[in-house]
Each structure stands twice: as C-alpha cells, then as structure tokens.
Design an enzyme around this catalytic site. Structure first.
Site, mmCIF file in Angstrom:
data_model
loop_
_atom_site.group_PDB
_atom_site.id
_atom_site.type_symbol
_atom_site.label_atom_id
_atom_site.label_comp_id
_atom_site.label_asym_id
_atom_site.label_seq_id
_atom_site.Cartn_x
_atom_site.Cartn_y
_atom_site.Cartn_z
ATOM 1 N N LYS A 111 0.853 -1.183 0.000
ATOM 2 C CA LYS A 111 0.000 0.000 0.000
ATOM 3 C C LYS A 111 0.886 1.229 0.000
ATOM 4 O O LYS A 111 2.003 1.198 0.516
ATOM 5 C CB LYS A 111 -0.868 0.025 1.268
ATOM 6 C CG LYS A 111 -2.088 0.883 1.133
ATOM 7 C CD LYS A 111 -3.163 0.118 0.391
ATOM 8 C CE LYS A 111 -4.501 0.785 0.435
ATOM 9 N NZ LYS A 111 -5.559 -0.185 0.085
ATOM 10 N N GLY A 221 -20.375 6.800 3.113
ATOM 11 C CA GLY A 221 -19.336 7.098 2.112
ATOM 12 C C GLY A 221 -19.953 7.128 0.728
ATOM 13 O O GLY A 221 -20.668 6.200 0.350
ATOM 14 N N GLY A 223 -17.978 8.115 -2.115
ATOM 15 C CA GLY A 223 -16.886 8.269 -3.084
ATOM 16 C C GLY A 223 -17.096 7.241 -4.188
ATOM 17 O O GLY A 223 -18.224 6.789 -4.412
ATOM 18 N N ASN A 224 -16.031 6.826 -4.831
ATOM 19 C CA ASN A 224 -16.158 5.855 -5.932
ATOM 20 C C ASN A 224 -16.894 4.604 -5.488
ATOM 21 O O ASN A 224 -17.877 4.188 -6.102
ATOM 22 C CB ASN A 224 -14.759 5.533 -6.487
ATOM 23 C CG ASN A 224 -14.800 4.368 -7.457
ATOM 24 O OD1 ASN A 224 -15.731 4.241 -8.246
ATOM 25 N ND2 ASN A 224 -13.815 3.494 -7.388
ATOM 26 N N GLY A 226 -18.718 3.817 -2.558
ATOM 27 C CA GLY A 226 -20.063 3.979 -2.008
ATOM 28 C C GLY A 226 -21.083 4.368 -3.072
ATOM 29 O O GLY A 226 -22.194 3.823 -3.103
HETATM 30 N N1 GLU Z 1 -7.256 0.178 -3.262
HETATM 31 C C1 GLU Z 1 -7.992 -1.016 -3.563
HETATM 32 C C2 GLU Z 1 -8.002 -1.936 -2.371
HETATM 33 O O1 GLU Z 1 -7.801 -1.543 -1.250
HETATM 34 C C3 GLU Z 1 -7.516 -1.673 -4.846
HETATM 35 C C4 GLU Z 1 -6.093 -2.125 -4.856
HETATM 36 C C5 GLU Z 1 -5.589 -2.571 -6.228
HETATM 37 O O2 GLU Z 1 -6.382 -2.588 -7.169
HETATM 38 O O3 GLU Z 1 -4.401 -2.889 -6.323
HETATM 39 O O4 GLU Z 1 -8.288 -3.099 -2.481
#
Ligand code: GLU
Length: 425
Positions: A111, A221, A223-224, A226
């Site tokens: 992350k 939420g 955003g994208n 929700g």
């Molecule tokens: N940010 C999204 C998650 O937390 C997608 C991560 C990704 O597609 O690599 O699962």
C-alpha cells in the site's frame, strides 16, 4: 495528557495484528512464522518537493509499504489523505496481503500513501505531486515488482499521470505498472465499479446464508465505492434509505432515487441538501434502523463506543478496516453477519489483476467477460471463507484470516523457505 495504553483507541496496525493473532492462535503458528508474517519486507518513506502554482515549493511526505512478496509481485492502492500515517499504510499493506490471497490472485500485498489534502490542490499541483511520488518510488515498482492502483482520493486520471511518468523514466511505455487506468490507456472495462460490483456479488451470497426481513440499506461514504454500490443496488431494486459523505448524510424511509442523487452530487459535490431527504450525521447513519449497513468510507468508523447501537442484520465492509477488532466481536455476539473487508471489497483488486493480465498479453476483454470472471471469483471467495468459518466454528472475520494464513504458509513451505518444525541447516 498521555492515557494508559488500555484506554487508548488501538492504532490501525495494532487493530490489524489483534485480528491476525486470533487466527494465528487457532492455527497454532510457531514464533518463526509469526515473525515472518508480521514484519513488512520493505518500508519506503519519501519527501516529495512540489512546485506550487504560486511558485513556492512545498514538500509532501509519501510512503510505500511492501509487506510480503511470497505469492508474487506486491499489489495495492495509493491513498492521498491529509491524516494518513505510516502506521495506517502498514496495516493496509498487511490487509492487502491477505485480501489478494482470498481473491486467489498471484500477488503479495502493498500500500502507498501521500499526506495531502487533494481538495486544496489545483489540478496542475495534483499532477506534479503524483509525478513526484512516482519519481521518488520508481526504483521499487514495476509490473513484476510492485503494482500500485487507486485508493481513497486517487483515481484513474492520477493513475494515467503515474503510468506516463514511470514510462518516461524507464524510456518505454509500461501499461502494467499501474492498474485502475482509463480504458483508453490500458485500463480494464469494469474497473471503476469493480469494488462495488464485487461487493454486490458477495452481498447476494451472504443473503442466501442469512435471510433478512427487509432489504433497506444504509451506505456510509459516497466516493467511488459507495456511490457505485448505491447505483448497482438501486438498479437491482434494493431500497437505499440513507447515504452520507464527508459533509454529512441524508435519509429517506421509502428509498432515495440514486440516479437523481448521483446527478445532484456531481453538481454540488455533496449528497447533503438533496430534496425530500432528512439531514443526518455520519454517526447517525451507522446507527440507523436498516437491514444492511455498508461502511464504504474510512477505517475505525464502528468501534466499541457505537457497535452496540448497530441495528442492521448484515454489515458489509466495503471500506478497509471500518470496524475495530472489538467492534467486530460485539457485532458477531449480537448475531449480526459481518462480511469482512478482505472478502467484501476484494472486487477492486481482482479486476486490477484482470487489467494487469490484459496489459501483459496485450489483448483486452469486453465488459461482459470482466463481469463474468469477477462473479466467479467473488462467489468462490465467499464460499471458501464461509466454509472455513463452519469448519473452524469461527466468525467470517477470523475465517478470512485462517483461510489466507493457511494458504500463505503453504506457499512459504513450497518455496522451501521455511517448514514448520523442520530445520534444514
Ligand atoms: N485500493 C484497492 C483496495 O484496497 C484496490 C487495490 C488494487 O487494485 O491494487 O483493495
């Protein structure tokens, strides 16, 4: 005043470890495996100098944590948020590790984050910041090493800039280094709504296991994730009675017209003030009388302070870490079916995987293929975790860890790195 440790809210990392430890105990993991599994492989912290529009220079802090790459290259999103910390990124990278295993995709977990408030940046500043982040971490990422994607307050435009910057730095086009890109630039059909659509498939399976009297839904939420979830539920004739965003929430007992709300939010930037709805707070939304509650915002929203007031029969965790370990326990004790984040929101990274596959082979699928493949994976993932919960007589949250940790241990053993109880040297 410094509070004694037991009175403080656990940090995201402490919270992640608590849930993991419960599963590790049931599996009887030895101390060597515990060490291997709970220490990140790589923590990158960078300073990103950005030329602002007024010609001043501002330095932003960025992180990337690659937790564990035993199953394959690491994968996980990049979050832009003013309050994000390294502790949180570490927890999110840890969760991605297990999520990718549950989704049955060949990745380890990672992350990234940049401490910034996107609402105060101009578009050109945001672009320079996004490119600066890639310059700072580029030696550590790549289609075979670590593949970032969108997360909170990042989107396909930012992924396009990042992919472009990486490609310039290495001297040729590399689509497969970022996922969640626009379709015109190597993105996959169906990626934008993938987390929500995956969550919808999981909810459908959960409803087969736990029959509810009604199907009134509250979503925290917008955003994208929700907003896409609200749209998909509305299209499938579910009644969405409450939604909220960072500015506040709205409630309408006989259901909100989500299509009109989406147009309203586009115009005004918020759901608040939408016609014929009662104004509520984010806290009130969580405690509202509904059948299905979907936290789709940030972590630590339901804690031991408000868990006892939750009235839903099913809680679908579309955000990452919206419930603390203690809150989950309280909800399970109340007989609420909590579908854990690592399962419920794995649709996003699953379609990211499809995007990476398409980038690697240079051939693109149509939307129907993406949806069919996603449905297969989500149904299988739900049933794997559900069966594990029956086998071990534990809740779905612990079952998700048990399933993923077992598979990770097997991967580590197959690689020959470590075998429980056997010393090769
Ligand atoms: N940010 C999204 C998650 O937390 C997608 C991560 C990704 O597609 O690599 O699962």
């Amino acid at each position: 005043m410094i509070l004694p440790a037991h009175d403080m809210e656990p940090t995201s990392w402490e919270n992640a470890l608590r849930q993991f430890n419960e599963a590790a105990k049931i599996l009887g993991l030895d101390s060597n495996l515990l060490e291997i599994l709970t220490n990140p492989k790589l923590i990158i912290q960078v300073s990103i100098p950005v030329r602002m529009d007024d010609c001043s220079v501002k330095v932003f802090q960025g992180f990337r944590v690659q937790f564990n790459d035993f199953p394959g290259p690491t994968k996980g999103g990049i979050r832009f948020h003013p309050e994000v910390t390294l502790d949180e990124v570490k927890a999110l990278a840890f969760w991605m590790t297990w999520k990718n295993i549950i989704a049955d995709i060949p990745y380890g977990g990672a992350k990234g984050a940049v401490v910034c408030d996107t609402k105060t940046l101009s578009e050109t500043e945001l672009e320079r910041l996004s490119r600066g982040y890639v310059q700072a971490i580029r030696k550590f990422i790549g289609p075979r090493d670590d593949i970032p994607a969108p997360d909170v307050y990042t989107n396909e435009t930012i992924m396009a800039w990042m992919m472009d910057e990486y490609s310039k730095l290495v001297g040729h086009n590399v689509y497969g280094v970022f996922t969640g890109k626009p379709v015109e630039l190597g993105g996959s059909e169906g990626r934008i709504e993938a987390t929500a659509r995956g969550g919808f498939f999981v909810l459908r399976e959960a409803l087969k296991k736990k029959r509810l009297k009604g199907q009134r839904i509250a979503i925290q939420g917008f955003g994208n994730v929700g907003s896409e979830m609200a749209r998909i539920l509305f299209e499938n004739s579910f009644k969405v009675i409450a939604v909220s965003d960072s500015k506040g929430g709205i409630y309408k007992e006989d259901g909100i017209d989500i299509n009109n709300l989406l147009a309203f939010k586009k115009e005004t930037n918020s759901v608040t003030g939408f016609k014929r709805c009662k104004a509520i707070t984010n806290e009130e939304l969580l405690e509202i009388n509904c059948d299905i509650l979907i936290p789709a915002a940030l972590q630590n929203q339901i804690t031991d302070a408000n868990a006892k007031n939750i009235k839903a029969g099913i809680v679908l965790e579309l955000a990452n870490g919206p419930l603390t370990a203690e809150a989950r326990r309280i909800l399970y004790d109340k007989g609420i079916l909590v579908v854990p984040d690592m399962l419920a929101n794995s649709g996003g990274v699953t379609v990211s995987y499809f995007e990476w596959v398409q980038n690697n082979i240079g051939y693109f699928w149509d939307r129907a293929t993406v949806e069919t493949e996603l449905e297969k994976k989500m149904v299988k993932a739900f049933n794997n975790i559900y069966e594990t919960s029956k086998d071990f007589n534990v809740n779905l949250g612990t079952a998700a860890y048990i399933f993923a940790v077992q598979k990770m241990v097997r991967i580590i053993e197959l690689r020959g790195f470590y075998k429980h109880g056997v010393c090769k040297y």
